[in-house]
Design a protein around this motif. Structure first.
Motif, mmCIF file in Angstrom:
data_model
loop_
_atom_site.group_PDB
_atom_site.id
_atom_site.type_symbol
_atom_site.label_atom_id
_atom_site.label_comp_id
_atom_site.label_asym_id
_atom_site.label_seq_id
_atom_site.Cartn_x
_atom_site.Cartn_y
_atom_site.Cartn_z
ATOM 1 N N GLN A 285 -21.605 17.721 -65.310
ATOM 2 C CA GLN A 285 -21.881 18.153 -66.680
ATOM 3 C C GLN A 285 -23.387 18.272 -66.927
ATOM 4 N N LEU A 286 -24.119 17.303 -66.449
ATOM 5 C CA LEU A 286 -25.569 17.318 -66.647
ATOM 6 C C LEU A 286 -26.241 18.394 -65.807
ATOM 7 N N ARG A 287 -25.697 18.636 -64.628
ATOM 8 C CA ARG A 287 -26.311 19.570 -63.689
ATOM 9 C C ARG A 287 -25.893 21.018 -63.946
ATOM 10 N N GLU A 288 -24.598 21.220 -64.272
ATOM 11 C CA GLU A 288 -24.052 22.573 -64.338
ATOM 12 C C GLU A 288 -23.449 22.927 -65.693
ATOM 13 N N GLY A 289 -23.411 21.959 -66.584
ATOM 14 C CA GLY A 289 -22.883 22.236 -67.913
ATOM 15 C C GLY A 289 -21.380 22.142 -68.032
ATOM 16 N N ARG A 290 -20.697 21.713 -66.987
ATOM 17 C CA ARG A 290 -19.241 21.564 -67.050
ATOM 18 C C ARG A 290 -18.769 20.581 -65.984
ATOM 19 N N MET A 291 -17.617 19.964 -66.260
ATOM 20 C CA MET A 291 -17.024 19.017 -65.319
ATOM 21 C C MET A 291 -16.017 19.743 -64.442
ATOM 22 N N LEU A 292 -16.183 19.620 -63.132
ATOM 23 C CA LEU A 292 -15.341 20.350 -62.194
ATOM 24 C C LEU A 292 -14.391 19.444 -61.419
ATOM 25 N N THR A 293 -14.814 18.243 -61.130
ATOM 26 C CA THR A 293 -14.024 17.331 -60.296
ATOM 27 C C THR A 293 -12.813 16.805 -61.062
ATOM 28 N N PRO A 294 -11.607 16.993 -60.530
ATOM 29 C CA PRO A 294 -10.425 16.443 -61.209
ATOM 30 C C PRO A 294 -10.277 14.960 -60.901
ATOM 31 N N PHE A 295 -9.512 14.286 -61.733
ATOM 32 C CA PHE A 295 -9.157 12.915 -61.422
ATOM 33 C C PHE A 295 -8.079 12.914 -60.336
ATOM 34 N N LEU A 296 -7.668 11.733 -59.912
ATOM 35 C CA LEU A 296 -6.756 11.630 -58.778
ATOM 36 C C LEU A 296 -5.395 12.249 -59.083
ATOM 37 N N LYS A 297 -4.849 12.899 -58.059
ATOM 38 C CA LYS A 297 -3.542 13.549 -58.157
ATOM 39 C C LYS A 297 -2.550 12.868 -57.213
ATOM 40 N N HIS A 298 -1.271 13.154 -57.441
ATOM 41 C CA HIS A 298 -0.213 12.633 -56.578
ATOM 42 C C HIS A 298 -0.495 13.028 -55.131
ATOM 43 N N GLY A 299 -0.481 12.055 -54.227
ATOM 44 C CA GLY A 299 -0.705 12.307 -52.813
ATOM 45 C C GLY A 299 -2.139 12.180 -52.360
ATOM 46 N N ASP A 300 -3.087 12.066 -53.285
ATOM 47 C CA ASP A 300 -4.482 11.873 -52.892
ATOM 48 C C ASP A 300 -4.642 10.554 -52.144
ATOM 49 N N ARG A 301 -5.574 10.550 -51.199
ATOM 50 C CA ARG A 301 -5.825 9.351 -50.388
ATOM 51 C C ARG A 301 -7.260 8.878 -50.603
ATOM 52 N N VAL A 302 -7.395 7.608 -50.970
ATOM 53 C CA VAL A 302 -8.682 6.981 -51.253
ATOM 54 C C VAL A 302 -8.986 5.965 -50.162
ATOM 55 N N ARG A 303 -10.212 5.974 -49.644
ATOM 56 C CA ARG A 303 -10.621 5.000 -48.625
ATOM 57 C C ARG A 303 -11.981 4.415 -49.005
ATOM 58 N N ILE A 304 -12.081 3.082 -48.967
ATOM 59 C CA ILE A 304 -13.301 2.357 -49.332
ATOM 60 C C ILE A 304 -13.593 1.361 -48.225
ATOM 61 N N GLU A 305 -14.854 1.346 -47.728
ATOM 62 C CA GLU A 305 -15.168 0.504 -46.574
ATOM 63 C C GLU A 305 -16.670 0.233 -46.510
ATOM 64 N N MET A 306 -17.038 -0.839 -45.809
ATOM 65 C CA MET A 306 -18.430 -1.150 -45.482
ATOM 66 C C MET A 306 -18.510 -1.486 -44.000
ATOM 67 N N ARG A 307 -19.631 -1.108 -43.375
ATOM 68 C CA ARG A 307 -19.792 -1.350 -41.939
ATOM 69 C C ARG A 307 -21.090 -2.095 -41.653
ATOM 70 N N ASP A 308 -21.117 -2.724 -40.474
ATOM 71 C CA ASP A 308 -22.353 -3.374 -40.043
ATOM 72 C C ASP A 308 -23.237 -2.381 -39.300
ATOM 73 N N ASP A 309 -24.330 -2.872 -38.727
ATOM 74 C CA ASP A 309 -25.277 -1.979 -38.061
ATOM 75 C C ASP A 309 -24.680 -1.281 -36.847
ATOM 76 N N ASP A 310 -23.635 -1.876 -36.265
ATOM 77 C CA ASP A 310 -22.997 -1.279 -35.088
ATOM 78 C C ASP A 310 -21.818 -0.386 -35.452
ATOM 79 N N GLY A 311 -21.579 -0.200 -36.752
ATOM 80 C CA GLY A 311 -20.484 0.654 -37.192
ATOM 81 C C GLY A 311 -19.149 -0.035 -37.314
ATOM 82 N N ALA A 312 -19.111 -1.352 -37.101
ATOM 83 C CA ALA A 312 -17.850 -2.097 -37.216
ATOM 84 C C ALA A 312 -17.568 -2.420 -38.674
ATOM 85 N N SER A 313 -16.308 -2.357 -39.057
ATOM 86 C CA SER A 313 -15.918 -2.626 -40.432
ATOM 87 C C SER A 313 -16.101 -4.100 -40.754
#
Length: 329
Positions: A285-313
């Motif tokens: 909205q601030l950048r382009e004057g409109r909101m384009l990204t939809p909220f989550l829909k049925h079947g969407d997949r969300v993944r949240i993670e953190m890794r160390d310096d070697d890439g291990a979770s």
């Protein structure tokens, strides 16, 4: 040390110690049947839990394979769930989305609410909603779990009461937030159950990346296997966890097993992306004057993670699929 809870048909599940590489695990019923029991008796059971952790990491004895799909939330139900908004960039943007401004007091006094803690979802459990019209959103945050915290503790001493750290997907129904907050009495319907990471870890596991009450690692968030955000969690956190715990304990004690969230991780600037969809929408909205990204829909997949310096979770991944009750397969 890393701890998880397996689903076993009971409300509180079975506590297991997990190896650092998240490959092996061992139940410890002689020490504690559940994580809450371990937290209640922390000083007594910590040496035994640490010994089990050391054995698992050394690989000197047989152990079961650790499978995050078997996990409940490490604390399937908690005595208390407190969520703050310590990343003020996120606070400013989301308030702007609601047509408001950030009050000056937010710079000196943390914003915090008490959420529903009777159920935390497991890391692979579906995000369930009754309609896409509710505006289902994810929020990637860091959590700490405390031991018993005395009334009036100061911010520095409060850090000594942090027992475990992990991640949370603090699900929000954006379509209900504005009318609910307009009543002046806080979140209820707009905050359904949140999901915790497969494991929680003791602060020593994080080394120098856990310092001054902040976790200095990148929060990795993806939606439908495409990167959504990669902000540095140690940047932009205006209030550290010691300050947040002290704020919560200003007028009351906190009981062992209190879960406290950082608020949605957010960095200034668009280049590292976002950890929730409403922030993406406001930036558009601030950048382009409109909101384009939809909220989550049925079947969407969300993944949240953190890794160390070697890439291990570090905590394992929160990996959830959105399920709208009544939606077509």
């Amino acid at each position: 040390m890393k701890l998880a809870t397996l689903k076993n048909g009971t409300r509180d599940g079975q506590l297991v110690v997990v190896s650092r590489d998240l490959k092996r695990m061992r139940a410890v019923p002689a020490l504690a049947a559940t994580l809450q029991q371990a937290l209640d008796q922390w000083a007594d059971v910590l040496p035994g839990l640490q010994a089990q952790s050391d054995e698992l990491n050394a690989g000197t004895r047989p152990a079961e394979v650790f499978d995050p799909a078997r996990c409940a939330a490490p604390l399937p139900r908690a005595y208390q769930w407190l969520d703050a908004s310590s990343y003020l960039n996120h606070v400013e943007l989301t308030r702007r989305a609601r047509g408001g401004e950030m009050p000056p007091s937010f710079l000196t006094d943390p914003v915090m609410y008490q959420g529903a803690s009777d159920e935390f979802m497991g890391p692979r459990d579906d995000i369930v909603a009754t309609s896409e019209e509710l505006g289902v959103d994810l929020e990637a945050e860091i959590v700490v779990v405390t031991g018993d915290v005395p009334l009036g503790v100061d911010a520095q001493a409060a850090l000594g009461h942090v027992r475990l750290l992990g991640l949370v997907n603090d699900v929000t129904l954006r379509g209900l937030v504005v009318p609910e907050l307009a009543k002046g009495f806080g979140f209820v319907q707009s905050k359904p159950a949140s999901a915790l990471s497969p494991v929680l870890v003791t602060p020593d596991e994080l080394g120098a990346h856990w310092r001054e009450g902040k976790l200095h690692r990148v929060m990795e968030v993806s939606l439908n296997e495409r990167p959504l955000g990669r902000p540095q969690a140690g940047e932009g956190m205006h209030f550290h966890f010691g300050q947040l715990i002290a704020h919560a304990a200003r007028t009351r004690r906190l009981i062992a097993g209190t879960v406290l969230g950082s608020g949605t991780v957010s960095n200034v600037g668009d280049e590292v992306g976002v950890c929730c969809l409403v922030e993406a929408r406001v930036r558009e909205q601030l950048r382009e004057g409109r909101m384009l990204t939809p909220f989550l829909k049925h079947g969407d997949r969300v993944r949240i993670e953190m890794r160390d310096d070697d890439g291990a979770s570090l905590f394992g991944a929160i990996d959830q699929t959105v399920r709208i009750e009544g939606a077509r397969a």
